[in-house]
Design an enzyme around this catalytic site. Structure first.
Site, PDB file in Angstrom:
ATOM      1  CE  LYS A  10      84.173  40.137  74.397  1.00 20.87           C
ATOM      2  NZ  LYS A  10      83.810  38.753  73.987  1.00 20.87           N
ATOM      3  CE1 TYR A  50      78.549  40.161  74.078  1.00 22.49           C
ATOM      4  CE2 TYR A  50      79.144  40.884  76.280  1.00 22.49           C
ATOM      5  CZ  TYR A  50      79.501  40.581  74.979  1.00 22.49           C
ATOM      6  OH  TYR A  50      80.810  40.700  74.578  1.00 22.49           O
ATOM      7  CG  PHE A  58      77.381  31.477  76.450  1.00 25.15           C
ATOM      8  CD1 PHE A  58      77.433  32.863  76.268  1.00 25.15           C
ATOM      9  CD2 PHE A  58      76.821  30.703  75.448  1.00 25.15           C
ATOM     10  CE1 PHE A  58      76.952  33.455  75.111  1.00 25.15           C
ATOM     11  CE2 PHE A  58      76.324  31.287  74.283  1.00 25.15           C
ATOM     12  CZ  PHE A  58      76.387  32.678  74.118  1.00 25.15           C
ATOM     13  NE  ARG A  86      81.484  39.593  63.997  1.00 22.71           N
ATOM     14  CZ  ARG A  86      81.040  39.055  65.146  1.00 22.71           C
ATOM     15  NH1 ARG A  86      81.004  39.792  66.263  1.00 22.71           N
ATOM     16  NH2 ARG A  86      80.656  37.812  65.193  1.00 22.71           N
ATOM     17  CB  THR A  92      82.713  33.282  68.565  1.00 22.83           C
ATOM     18  OG1 THR A  92      81.946  34.138  67.713  1.00 22.83           O
ATOM     19  CG2 THR A  92      82.356  33.558  70.016  1.00 22.83           C
ATOM     20  NE  ARG A 103      86.866  37.115  69.400  1.00 20.10           N
ATOM     21  CZ  ARG A 103      85.581  37.276  69.095  1.00 20.10           C
ATOM     22  NH1 ARG A 103      85.089  36.734  67.989  1.00 20.10           N
ATOM     23  NH2 ARG A 103      84.787  37.977  69.882  1.00 20.10           N
ATOM     24  CG  ASN A 113      85.962  35.923  72.719  1.00 22.29           C
ATOM     25  OD1 ASN A 113      85.768  36.843  73.532  1.00 22.29           O
ATOM     26  ND2 ASN A 113      85.011  35.442  71.959  1.00 22.29           N
ATOM     27  CG  HIS A 116      81.499  43.268  71.352  1.00 22.63           C
ATOM     28  ND1 HIS A 116      80.542  42.300  71.139  1.00 22.63           N
ATOM     29  CD2 HIS A 116      81.001  44.424  70.833  1.00 22.63           C
ATOM     30  CE1 HIS A 116      79.492  42.863  70.525  1.00 22.63           C
ATOM     31  NE2 HIS A 116      79.752  44.137  70.340  1.00 22.63           N
ATOM     32  CD  GLU A 127      76.873  45.855  69.683  1.00 20.50           C
ATOM     33  OE1 GLU A 127      77.948  46.179  69.118  1.00 20.50           O
ATOM     34  OE2 GLU A 127      76.432  44.682  69.689  1.00 20.50           O
TER      35      GLU A 127
HETATM   36  P1  IDP Z   1      81.015  37.272  69.055  1.00 14.58           P
HETATM   37  O1  IDP Z   1      81.692  37.958  70.223  1.00 14.58           O
HETATM   38  O2  IDP Z   1      82.038  36.647  68.143  1.00 14.58           O
HETATM   39  O3  IDP Z   1      80.027  38.139  68.346  1.00 14.58           O
HETATM   40  P2  IDP Z   1      78.721  35.874  70.184  1.00 14.58           P
HETATM   41  O4  IDP Z   1      78.187  34.581  69.687  1.00 14.58           O
HETATM   42  O5  IDP Z   1      77.916  37.102  69.939  1.00 14.58           O
HETATM   43  O6  IDP Z   1      80.212  36.016  69.642  1.00 14.58           O
HETATM   44  O7  IDP Z   1      78.940  35.694  71.751  1.00 14.58           O
HETATM   45  C1  IDP Z   1      79.242  36.815  72.560  1.00 14.58           C
HETATM   46  C2  IDP Z   1      80.344  36.442  73.514  1.00 14.58           C
HETATM   47  O8  IDP Z   1      79.847  35.483  74.439  1.00 14.58           O
HETATM   48  C3  IDP Z   1      81.573  35.779  72.903  1.00 14.58           C
HETATM   49  O9  IDP Z   1      82.494  36.703  72.352  1.00 14.58           O
HETATM   50  C4  IDP Z   1      82.145  35.034  74.079  1.00 14.58           C
HETATM   51  O10 IDP Z   1      82.861  35.940  74.948  1.00 14.58           O
HETATM   52  C5  IDP Z   1      80.890  34.592  74.805  1.00 14.58           C
HETATM   53  N1  IDP Z   1      80.480  33.239  74.408  1.00 14.58           N
HETATM   54  C6  IDP Z   1      79.774  32.875  73.314  1.00 14.58           C
HETATM   55  N2  IDP Z   1      79.580  31.549  73.253  1.00 14.58           N
HETATM   56  C7  IDP Z   1      80.176  31.057  74.361  1.00 14.58           C
HETATM   57  C8  IDP Z   1      80.332  29.728  74.872  1.00 14.58           C
HETATM   58  O11 IDP Z   1      79.881  28.739  74.298  1.00 14.58           O
HETATM   59  N3  IDP Z   1      81.040  29.627  76.051  1.00 14.58           N
HETATM   60  C9  IDP Z   1      81.548  30.707  76.717  1.00 14.58           C
HETATM   61  N4  IDP Z   1      81.420  31.958  76.259  1.00 14.58           N
HETATM   62  C10 IDP Z   1      80.747  32.138  75.100  1.00 14.58           C
HETATM   63 MG    MG Z   2      78.162  38.903  68.932  1.00 14.56          MG
END
Ligand code: IDP
Ligand code: MG
Length: 150
Positions: A10, A50, A58, A86, A92, A103, A113, A116, A127
């Site tokens: 990212k 997404y 968010f 993962r 996350t 992370r 973070n 992806h 994807e």
């Molecule tokens: P992942 O990247 O670990 O698969 P997901 O739940 O799919 O996590 O969420 C996608 C992305 O959205 C996260 O990596 C993060 O950048 C962002 N994100 C998810 N939840 C939040 C939140 O509560 N606050 C801010 N950003 C969030």
């Molecule tokens: Mg995800």
């Protein structure tokens, strides 16, 4: 089983100069790069990528974040790589991510973070086809493979 996964470093990973550190971890694990593309994601592509998060609080800031600068989109291949990556990424929320994970070692907040990675074979397929054309994938044998796979 040998799988492929979609990985995106990212904008914070690019700006913080962490692409080498992160890719080094994937290379050291013995994973193989199949495709790479440095790009600024159009908003519509970010929203499609997404789509599962559309409507969540968010979502707007997430789209803002991933379109705020160039990202490095990649396909990597390896044994059970979808779940393995993962695990290497960590949870996350970097506060919940174990030390030793990308992370957990390199990030502090969910909204910054770094990386992806696809979360299932279906997501990986979706994807990969969202971000890459077939001609951008490069099949190649690496000479170390007998030392990685028996
Ligand atoms: P992942 O990247 O670990 O698969 P997901 O739940 O799919 O996590 O969420 C996608 C992305 O959205 C996260 O990596 C993060 O950048 C962002 N994100 C998810 N939840 C939040 C939140 O509560 N606050 C801010 N950003 C969030
Ligand atoms: Mg995800």
């Amino acid at each position: 089983m040998i799988e492929r996964t979609f990985v995106m470093l990212k904008p914070d990973a690019i700006q913080r100069g962490l692409t080498g550190e992160i890719m080094g971890r994937l290379e050291a694990r013995g994973f193989k790069p199949v495709a790479m593309k440095f790009m600024r994601i159009p908003r519509e592509l970010a929203e499609r990528h997404y789509a599962e998060h559309k409507g969540k609080s968010f979502f707007p800031s997430l789209v803002e974040y991933v379109t705020s600068g160039p990202v490095l989109c990649m396909i990597w291949e390896g044994e059970n790589i979808i779940m393995a990556l993962r695990g290497m990424m960590g949870k996350t929320n970097p506060q919940d991510a174990a030390p030793g994970t990308i992370r957990g070692d390199l990030a502090q907040q969910t909204g910054r973070n770094l990386i992806h990675g696809s979360d299932s074979p279906e997501s990986a397929r979706r994807e990969i086809s969202l971000f890459f054309n077939d001609y951008e994938l490069h099949e190649h044998k690496m000479s170390i493979e007998p030392w990685l796979f028996e």
